[in-house]
Design an enzyme around this catalytic site. Structure first.
Site, short mmCIF file in Angstrom:
data_model
loop_
_atom_site.label_atom_id
_atom_site.label_comp_id
_atom_site.label_asym_id
_atom_site.label_seq_id
_atom_site.Cartn_x
_atom_site.Cartn_y
_atom_site.Cartn_z
N GLY A 1 41.82 39.39 33.78
CA GLY A 1 40.37 39.39 33.63
C GLY A 1 39.65 40.08 34.78
O GLY A 1 38.71 40.84 34.58
N THR A 2 40.09 39.81 36.00
CA THR A 2 39.40 40.36 37.17
C THR A 2 39.44 41.88 37.14
O THR A 2 38.42 42.55 37.35
CB THR A 2 40.07 39.82 38.46
N GLN B 1 37.22 32.94 29.13
CA GLN B 1 37.38 31.52 28.73
C GLN B 1 37.19 31.31 27.24
O GLN B 1 37.61 30.29 26.71
CB GLN B 1 36.39 30.64 29.51
N GLY C 1 45.40 37.00 29.44
CA GLY C 1 46.46 36.32 28.69
C GLY C 1 46.74 34.89 29.12
O GLY C 1 47.02 34.04 28.28
N THR D 1 52.96 52.81 35.16
CA THR D 1 53.86 52.33 34.10
C THR D 1 53.42 50.93 33.65
O THR D 1 53.14 50.06 34.48
CB THR D 1 55.31 52.32 34.61
N CYS E 1 38.94 28.71 41.57
CA CYS E 1 38.58 29.70 42.59
C CYS E 1 37.71 29.10 43.68
O CYS E 1 37.66 29.62 44.78
CB CYS E 1 37.86 30.86 41.94
N1 PLP Z 1 36.37 35.19 34.20
C1 PLP Z 1 36.43 33.87 33.99
C2 PLP Z 1 35.31 33.18 33.26
C3 PLP Z 1 37.52 33.13 34.45
O1 PLP Z 1 37.57 31.82 34.24
C4 PLP Z 1 38.56 33.82 35.13
C5 PLP Z 1 39.72 33.06 35.67
O2 PLP Z 1 39.61 31.96 36.09
C6 PLP Z 1 38.46 35.21 35.30
C7 PLP Z 1 37.35 35.85 34.82
C8 PLP Z 1 39.54 36.00 36.00
O3 PLP Z 1 40.65 36.18 35.18
P1 PLP Z 1 42.10 36.53 35.81
O4 PLP Z 1 42.62 35.27 36.39
O5 PLP Z 1 42.91 37.01 34.66
O6 PLP Z 1 41.87 37.63 36.80
#
Ligand code: PLP
Length: 387
Positions: free
Chosen positions: A72-73, A179, A200, A237, A324
């Site tokens: 996600g990040t 989420q 994922g 890759t 976090c």
């Molecule tokens: N966005 C939200 C709302 C999240 O809860 C999270 C992870 O806790 C992320 C983004 C980041 O995702 P990732 O852990 O795959 O980088």
């Protein structure tokens, strides 16, 4: 290992056994590079194609619109930085005060690049005001970046309604759906979004793999240059075993979506049992539309960290907020934005159920949690008397 009761599914989920089964061959025998044109390479390429289709079905998009990322990040970085670089004339971003740290940090980065940022607040239940969003839009607004559902409270934002307004103003819409995916039906086309990030490990897939859905025709600067992979948007890759696992997790998430009704019933039962045992319990965002699995509890006269620790000693895994922000003494930015007083914010724990949560586990937590709260309150008042 002692059996654990895992109620921290918003932090991460257990990879489904089918996911592990599906990805193992791609670590063992089928180790080809999808860019190679021999037998193993072609098999790997076929697996990528399948995973892209599985993910697109879950999201309601087209396979060609999916870019695989490390999660996600990275997807959010791709969305916000890629758009800012593709449209240099637009220098205004609209976002909300309760976004994940990834979007908050990216907004800070854009501000340092000279962007103006409008941060929309939320009400006491964590809800967004669409009129406020509409009023914030300007001709130079590049993008509205908002989450589909909050990781701490589970409160959902009206993404489709926000997107209509943003598009009318000529702004892009980037949705952090990390989420929401797997917990509620997601239809990126119906949302009217341009960019949608997902991950994922939040829906029983592997960690370190996710993606960005990019509506066809939306121009972004490539995120990782250096290779032609992912149509030149993200060189390097591919993490093939991870992507195969992600695809399988997406297929399972779609098949298991109806289970989320059961998850909501379990969550509601847990909240009502806890309310009976702890009459002063408050549920942050309890009055808003929420994800089916999330319950952010507020308990006066208890430290959330102590509660988490005591539950952990009993084999029950919960979170004090978002993973976090754990370890930081001040209330999370989400609770601050909701105007929760610090003394109430201190006693916050998040329970996030999953499709594997059982009625027996809910009953056990509904007994253990009030016991721990009473013990902590008794030891707290004893400590106060001894002072
Ligand atoms: N966005 C939200 C709302 C999240 O809860 C999270 C992870 O806790 C992320 C983004 C980041 O995702 P990732 O852990 O795959 O980088």
């Amino acid at each position: 290992m002692e059996p654990v009761i895992y109620l921290d599914n918003n932090a991460t989920t257990r990879p489904a056994p089918e996911v592990v089964e599906a990805l193992l061959p791609w670590l063992r025998e089928q180790y080809g590079n999808p860019s190679s044109s021999h037998l193993l390479g072609l098999q790997a390429e076929g697996a990528l194609v399948q995973a892209r289709a599985q993910v697109a079905s879950l999201l309601g998009g087209q396979p060609a619109e999916i870019v695989f990322t490390s999660g996600g990040t990275e997807a959010l970085n791709h969305a916000l930085r890629g758009a800012a670089e593709a449209f240099p004339a637009k220098r205004h971003l609209v976002t909300t005060a309760v976004e994940h740290s990834a979007v908050r940090a990216l907004a800070g980065w854009l501000q340092r690049q000279g962007f103006e940022i409008t941060v929309l607040g939320v009400d006491g239940e964590g809800r967004l005001d669409l009129a406020e969003l509409e009023a914030a839009l300007r001709p130079d607004t590049l993008m509205v970046a908002l989450m589909a559902a909050n990781n701490e409270t589970g409160v959902r934002f009206p993404v489709a309604e926000a997107a209509v307004r943003a598009r009318r103003a000529g702004a892009l819409v980037a949705v952090d759906a990390v989420q929401a995916v797997g917990k509620v039906p997601v239809d990126v086309a119906a949302w009217g979004a341009d960019l949608v990030a997902f991950s994922g490990h939040k829906f029983h897939g592997p960690k370190g793999v996710g993606g960005l859905w990019i509506r066809r025709g939306v121009r972004l600067r490539p995120f990782l240059v250096g290779g032609e992979q992912e149509r030149g948007r993200r060189g390097g890759t591919e993490n093939l075993p991870g992507i195969v696992g992600l695809g399988k997790a997406a297929e399972l998430a779609l098949a298991h979506l109806p289970d989320q009704e059961r998850v909501a019933d379990l969550r509601d039962r847990l909240e009502s049992l806890l309310r009976e045992a702890l009459p002063d319990l408050r549920i942050h965002g309890g009055g808003a539309e929420r994800l089916p699995n999330t319950s952010l509890l507020a308990l006066p006269d208890v430290e959330g960290e102590a509660l988490q620790l005591c539950l952990s000693q009993r084999g029950i895994c919960v979170s004090t907020g978002s993973a976090c922000t754990t370890g930081r003494p001040e209330p999370s930015h989400v609770l601050q934005a909701m105007g929760v007083p610090p003394e109430l914010a201190r006693g916050t724990v998040r329970l996030s159920l999953g499709r594997e949560t059982t009625a027996g586990e809910v009953e056990a937590v509904a007994i253990a949690l009030p016991q721990v709260v009473q013990e902590l309150r008794a030891s707290g008042s004893m400590a106060r008397r001894m002072r």
